[in-house]
Design a protein around this motif. Structure first.
Motif, PDB file in Angstrom:
ATOM      1  N   SER A  72       6.829 -10.068  -5.390  1.00 52.77           N
ATOM      2  CA  SER A  72       7.234 -10.679  -6.652  1.00 52.77           C
ATOM      3  C   SER A  72       7.960  -9.686  -7.548  1.00 52.77           C
ATOM      4  CB  SER A  72       5.999 -11.235  -7.367  1.00 52.77           C
ATOM      5  OG  SER A  72       6.370 -12.084  -8.425  1.00 52.77           O
ATOM      6  N   GLU A  73       7.431  -8.469  -7.654  1.00 55.65           N
ATOM      7  CA  GLU A  73       8.067  -7.457  -8.501  1.00 55.65           C
ATOM      8  C   GLU A  73       9.417  -7.025  -7.935  1.00 55.65           C
ATOM      9  OE1 GLU A  73       5.405  -4.233  -9.226  1.00 55.65           O
ATOM     10  OE2 GLU A  73       4.221  -5.372 -10.691  1.00 55.65           O
ATOM     11  N   SER A  74       9.527  -6.958  -6.610  1.00 57.80           N
ATOM     12  CA  SER A  74      10.813  -6.603  -5.995  1.00 57.80           C
ATOM     13  C   SER A  74      11.866  -7.653  -6.299  1.00 57.80           C
ATOM     14  CB  SER A  74      10.647  -6.446  -4.486  1.00 57.80           C
ATOM     15  OG  SER A  74       9.747  -5.398  -4.176  1.00 57.80           O
ATOM     16  N   LEU A  75      11.468  -8.912  -6.270  1.00 64.34           N
ATOM     17  CA  LEU A  75      12.397  -9.985  -6.600  1.00 64.34           C
ATOM     18  C   LEU A  75      12.797  -9.934  -8.068  1.00 64.34           C
ATOM     19  CD1 LEU A  75      10.774 -12.953  -4.618  1.00 64.34           C
ATOM     20  CD2 LEU A  75      12.918 -11.795  -4.066  1.00 64.34           C
ATOM     21  N   ASP A  76      11.821  -9.637  -8.945  1.00 60.53           N
ATOM     22  CA  ASP A  76      12.116  -9.544 -10.372  1.00 60.53           C
ATOM     23  C   ASP A  76      13.118  -8.432 -10.666  1.00 60.53           C
ATOM     24  OD1 ASP A  76      10.415 -11.639 -10.898  1.00 60.53           O
ATOM     25  OD2 ASP A  76       8.717 -10.375 -11.465  1.00 60.53           O
ATOM     26  N   LYS A  77      13.070  -7.364  -9.861  1.00 60.97           N
ATOM     27  CA  LYS A  77      13.978  -6.223 -10.039  1.00 60.97           C
ATOM     28  C   LYS A  77      15.252  -6.358  -9.205  1.00 60.97           C
ATOM     29  CE  LYS A  77      10.096  -3.119 -11.010  1.00 60.97           C
ATOM     30  NZ  LYS A  77       9.284  -1.975 -10.531  1.00 60.97           N
ATOM     31  N   ASN A  78      15.442  -7.582  -8.637  1.00 60.38           N
ATOM     32  CA  ASN A  78      16.637  -7.868  -7.837  1.00 60.38           C
ATOM     33  C   ASN A  78      16.787  -6.896  -6.672  1.00 60.38           C
ATOM     34  OD1 ASN A  78      18.890  -9.390  -7.179  1.00 60.38           O
ATOM     35  ND2 ASN A  78      20.281  -8.144  -8.438  1.00 60.38           N
ATOM     36  N   ARG A  79      15.706  -6.720  -5.944  1.00 58.93           N
ATOM     37  CA  ARG A  79      15.715  -5.869  -4.753  1.00 58.93           C
ATOM     38  C   ARG A  79      15.331  -6.719  -3.540  1.00 58.93           C
ATOM     39  NH1 ARG A  79      12.296  -0.731  -7.230  1.00 58.93           N
ATOM     40  NH2 ARG A  79      13.908  -0.026  -8.718  1.00 58.93           N
ATOM     41  N   PRO A  80      16.259  -7.548  -3.057  1.00 60.71           N
ATOM     42  CA  PRO A  80      15.932  -8.481  -1.963  1.00 60.71           C
ATOM     43  C   PRO A  80      15.517  -7.783  -0.678  1.00 60.71           C
ATOM     44  CG  PRO A  80      18.311  -8.402  -2.368  1.00 60.71           C
ATOM     45  CD  PRO A  80      17.658  -7.667  -3.497  1.00 60.71           C
ATOM     46  N   LEU A  81      16.122  -6.645  -0.373  1.00 55.17           N
ATOM     47  CA  LEU A  81      15.777  -5.929   0.857  1.00 55.17           C
ATOM     48  C   LEU A  81      14.345  -5.406   0.792  1.00 55.17           C
ATOM     49  CD1 LEU A  81      16.879  -5.077   3.609  1.00 55.17           C
ATOM     50  CD2 LEU A  81      17.601  -2.906   2.560  1.00 55.17           C
ATOM     51  N   THR A  82      13.959  -4.904  -0.377  1.00 54.91           N
ATOM     52  CA  THR A  82      12.588  -4.403  -0.554  1.00 54.91           C
ATOM     53  C   THR A  82      11.584  -5.541  -0.467  1.00 54.91           C
ATOM     54  OG1 THR A  82      13.426  -2.655  -2.002  1.00 54.91           O
ATOM     55  CG2 THR A  82      11.066  -3.092  -2.075  1.00 54.91           C
ATOM     56  N   SER A  83      11.913  -6.667  -1.096  1.00 53.93           N
ATOM     57  CA  SER A  83      10.993  -7.819  -1.049  1.00 53.93           C
ATOM     58  C   SER A  83      10.841  -8.322   0.381  1.00 53.93           C
ATOM     59  CB  SER A  83      11.503  -8.936  -1.960  1.00 53.93           C
ATOM     60  OG  SER A  83      12.728  -9.456  -1.490  1.00 53.93           O
ATOM     61  N   LYS A  84      11.943  -8.313   1.148  1.00 50.17           N
ATOM     62  CA  LYS A  84      11.873  -8.734   2.551  1.00 50.17           C
ATOM     63  C   LYS A  84      11.015  -7.764   3.360  1.00 50.17           C
ATOM     64  CE  LYS A  84      15.445 -10.657   4.355  1.00 50.17           C
ATOM     65  NZ  LYS A  84      16.784 -10.946   4.946  1.00 50.17           N
ATOM     66  N   MET A  85      11.112  -6.470   3.025  1.00 51.58           N
ATOM     67  CA  MET A  85      10.304  -5.472   3.717  1.00 51.58           C
ATOM     68  C   MET A  85       8.817  -5.700   3.456  1.00 51.58           C
ATOM     69  SD  MET A  85      10.107  -1.356   3.066  1.00 51.58           S
ATOM     70  CE  MET A  85       9.192  -1.652   1.533  1.00 51.58           C
ATOM     71  N   PHE A  86       8.466  -5.969   2.202  1.00 47.77           N
ATOM     72  CA  PHE A  86       7.059  -6.225   1.871  1.00 47.77           C
ATOM     73  C   PHE A  86       6.575  -7.536   2.511  1.00 47.77           C
ATOM     74  CE2 PHE A  86       7.616  -3.258  -1.845  1.00 47.77           C
ATOM     75  CZ  PHE A  86       6.623  -2.380  -1.456  1.00 47.77           C
ATOM     76  N   LEU A  87       7.454  -8.534   2.574  1.00 46.01           N
ATOM     77  CA  LEU A  87       7.090  -9.785   3.241  1.00 46.01           C
ATOM     78  C   LEU A  87       6.789  -9.523   4.715  1.00 46.01           C
ATOM     79  CD1 LEU A  87       6.844 -12.899   3.425  1.00 46.01           C
ATOM     80  CD2 LEU A  87       9.302 -12.940   3.924  1.00 46.01           C
ATOM     81  N   GLY A 115       3.495  -7.687   4.998  1.00 50.20           N
ATOM     82  CA  GLY A 115       2.342  -8.548   4.724  1.00 50.20           C
ATOM     83  C   GLY A 115       2.069  -9.529   5.843  1.00 50.20           C
ATOM     84  N   VAL A 116       3.129 -10.200   6.307  1.00 51.28           N
ATOM     85  CA  VAL A 116       2.966 -11.148   7.414  1.00 51.28           C
ATOM     86  C   VAL A 116       2.516 -10.413   8.669  1.00 51.28           C
ATOM     87  CG1 VAL A 116       4.173 -12.756   8.956  1.00 51.28           C
ATOM     88  CG2 VAL A 116       4.612 -12.810   6.489  1.00 51.28           C
ATOM     89  N   GLY A 117       3.110  -9.244   8.921  1.00 53.85           N
ATOM     90  CA  GLY A 117       2.744  -8.459  10.096  1.00 53.85           C
ATOM     91  C   GLY A 117       1.288  -8.033  10.087  1.00 53.85           C
ATOM     92  N   LEU A 118       0.787  -7.608   8.937  1.00 53.93           N
ATOM     93  CA  LEU A 118      -0.619  -7.194   8.843  1.00 53.93           C
ATOM     94  C   LEU A 118      -1.556  -8.380   9.052  1.00 53.93           C
ATOM     95  CD1 LEU A 118      -0.449  -4.691   5.830  1.00 53.93           C
ATOM     96  CD2 LEU A 118      -0.913  -4.128   8.221  1.00 53.93           C
ATOM     97  N   ASN A 119      -1.199  -9.527   8.487  1.00 49.60           N
ATOM     98  CA  ASN A 119      -2.016 -10.728   8.708  1.00 49.60           C
ATOM     99  C   ASN A 119      -2.071 -11.089  10.183  1.00 49.60           C
ATOM    100  OD1 ASN A 119      -3.101 -12.064   6.189  1.00 49.60           O
ATOM    101  ND2 ASN A 119      -0.979 -11.769   5.545  1.00 49.60           N
TER     102      ASN A 119
END
Length: 471
Positions: free
Chosen positions: A66-81, A84-88
């Motif tokens: 959410s914070e990555s998206l707020d800061k307009n960092r789509p690549l970072t948000s995709k990395m965290f996604l 997160g999905v990978g760890l689950n």
């Protein structure tokens, strides 16, 4: 602890409801989180720590996305996604599939020297993992904002009504109710009646037909007659529907008692006229999850028919695998995927006037599929299916002992109410009993009678499994 136990009905639920309504609104989510973790720990012990770890990890990942998206960092948000999905999925794979992977790798000569003897399957891990993944994906898609309260997110992931056997509740569907909800008398009453309906489904129908199914599927196929194999699969067809839809009814009813409106999970699937329609009516929360988070992102049906076929096979391969670490489940999923592809081919389409044949075809496909799903291994399943169509006699007659008048009545009721008969009865009753007060009194008598009958059934047997707990 299961919903159909006396401990839950007469101790846990009244105590939790009583405390919940005594608390101020701002404390209710925290209390529900604590109660849900206790509920899970009751049966799973220290594995509740895994649940707590999942809550913490998904909370951090959701905020980071959410914070990555707020800061307009789509690549970072995709990395965290992806993280997160990978760890689950890593946790799900380790606890649910590690034995399956090690055994199958050993069969092809790859031996992994690790001790997995103490790895046990946490109840409900597939359900709360998929809920967590849907939350992270929806945050990434900006459908919802990352939840800033770990209590609120923890309550969503661990909420006991749907924690261990679904339905899969998406965060976006109840996000407003997590923040603020009101329990009206009408909603609470609806919750009670829905819970009692599911309780009766489970105890009166699923348990009785399930006992017969277990006796049949527990016998060597060579000892079974053709008639007995059909009785076994008929009973299992009813058992798995009333067991799982009964649990979903209880979960939906419990949710309403606490102010949540969970979406429906079943819509009379056995009246379907195609496998495609069946999956729109069966385990709706799972089929829509795969549709929205896998099938559509893969391209759905937008990239030509052959790509559509590949997408369907991928989805139903994973649908089967989601149900369990066994080739039976994978073959069962691919079996359904195959018929979904066949139904998309022009030569298969029947005119609308052949409705009876369409329903017959669907039931035949589904029942053969349930044999694959229920059998201990593929060899047994194939032999069982062969006997179903071999018209042979057998020597094993023990299951016939359970087919007394009461059980046959239960089977008949199970068949009748697998169709939308209840709505017709309510409509006709309203015509016969125009007085609203009389209708309400009759409804109360009916539900009280169902509850008492279910309790009497529960008291006289120790047979009370929930099929979907293993998933």
């Amino acid at each position: 602890m299961v919903f159909s136990s006396t401990v839950f009905i007469f101790l846990f639920l009244p105590l939790v409801l009583g405390i919940y309504f005594l608390l101020q609104n701002k404390l209710r989510n925290l209390f529900l989180l604590i109660a849900s973790l206790f509920f899970y720990a009751w049966g799973e012990g220290l594995l509740v720590l895994l649940m707590m770890g999942s809550i913490g990890m998904n909370y951090i990942m959701g905020i980071a996305i959410s914070e990555s998206l707020d800061k307009n960092r789509p690549l970072t948000s995709k990395m965290f996604l992806a993280l997160g999905v990978g760890l689950n999925l890593l946790v799900l794979t380790y606890y649910k599939y590690i034995h399956f992977l090690v055994e199958n790798l050993a069969m092809v000569g790859i031996h992994i020297d690790i001790d997995i003897s103490n790895v046990t399957l946490p109840i409900g891990i597939s359900f709360f993992t998929f809920q967590s993944i849907s939350y992270l994906v929806d945050v990434y898609r900006s459908t919802v904002k990352g939840q800033r309260s770990i209590v609120n997110l923890g309550m969503y992931i661990a909420l006991f009504p749907q924690l261990i056997a679904g339905p899969i509740v998406r965060y976006v569907d109840i996000s407003k109710e997590i923040q603020r909800r009101t329990v009206t008398p009408a909603l609470f009453k609806t919750g009670i009646t829905r819970f009692l309906t599911g309780f009766a489904k489970k105890i009166i129908i699923a348990n009785n037909v399930g006992l017969v199914a277990d006796k049949v599927f527990g016998a060597p196929v060579g000892d079974l007659s053709t008639s007995l194999t059909w009785i076994g699969v008929l009973c299992y067809t009813l058992q798995i529907y009333y067991d799982f839809s009964g649990y979903s009814d209880m979960a939906i009813g419990l949710g309403k008692m606490f102010g949540f409106n969970f979406k429906e999970n079943f819509d009379h699937p056995y009246i379907s006229k195609s496998v495609q329609e069946f999956w729109r009516r069966w385990h709706i929360s799972l089929s829509t999850w795969f549709r929205d988070y896998l099938y559509i992102p893969l391209g759905g049906n937008r990239k030509g028919k052959y790509r559509t076929y590949v997408n369907l096979l991928i989805v139903f391969f994973l649908t089967g695998l989601w149900h369990g670490a066994s080739w039976n489940f994978i073959v069962w999923g691919m079996f359904h995927g195959f018929f979904l592809i066949v139904e998309r081919m022009d030569f298969f389409k029947l005119p609308s006037k052949f409705t009876f044949l369409k329903r017959f075809y669907l039931l035949l496909v589904v029942m053969v599929g349930w044999v694959i799903f229920r059998a201990e291994n593929l060899g047994y399943a194939l032999e069982y299916i062969g006997t179903m169509f071999a018209f042979t006699g057998g020597t094993y007659a023990y299951p016939y002992l359970f087919l007394n008048t009461y059980t046959l009545t239960v089977i008949a009721l199970g068949i009748l109410f697998s169709a939308p008969l209840r709505a017709l009865i309510v409509k006709r009753a309203a015509m016969i009993i125009p007085n609203p007060n009389s209708a309400i009194a009759l409804e109360h008598i009916l539900y009280v009678s169902l509850f008492i009958l279910s309790l009497l059934e529960l008291a006289q047997t120790t047979y009370n499994p929930f099929i979907y707990f293993r998933f």
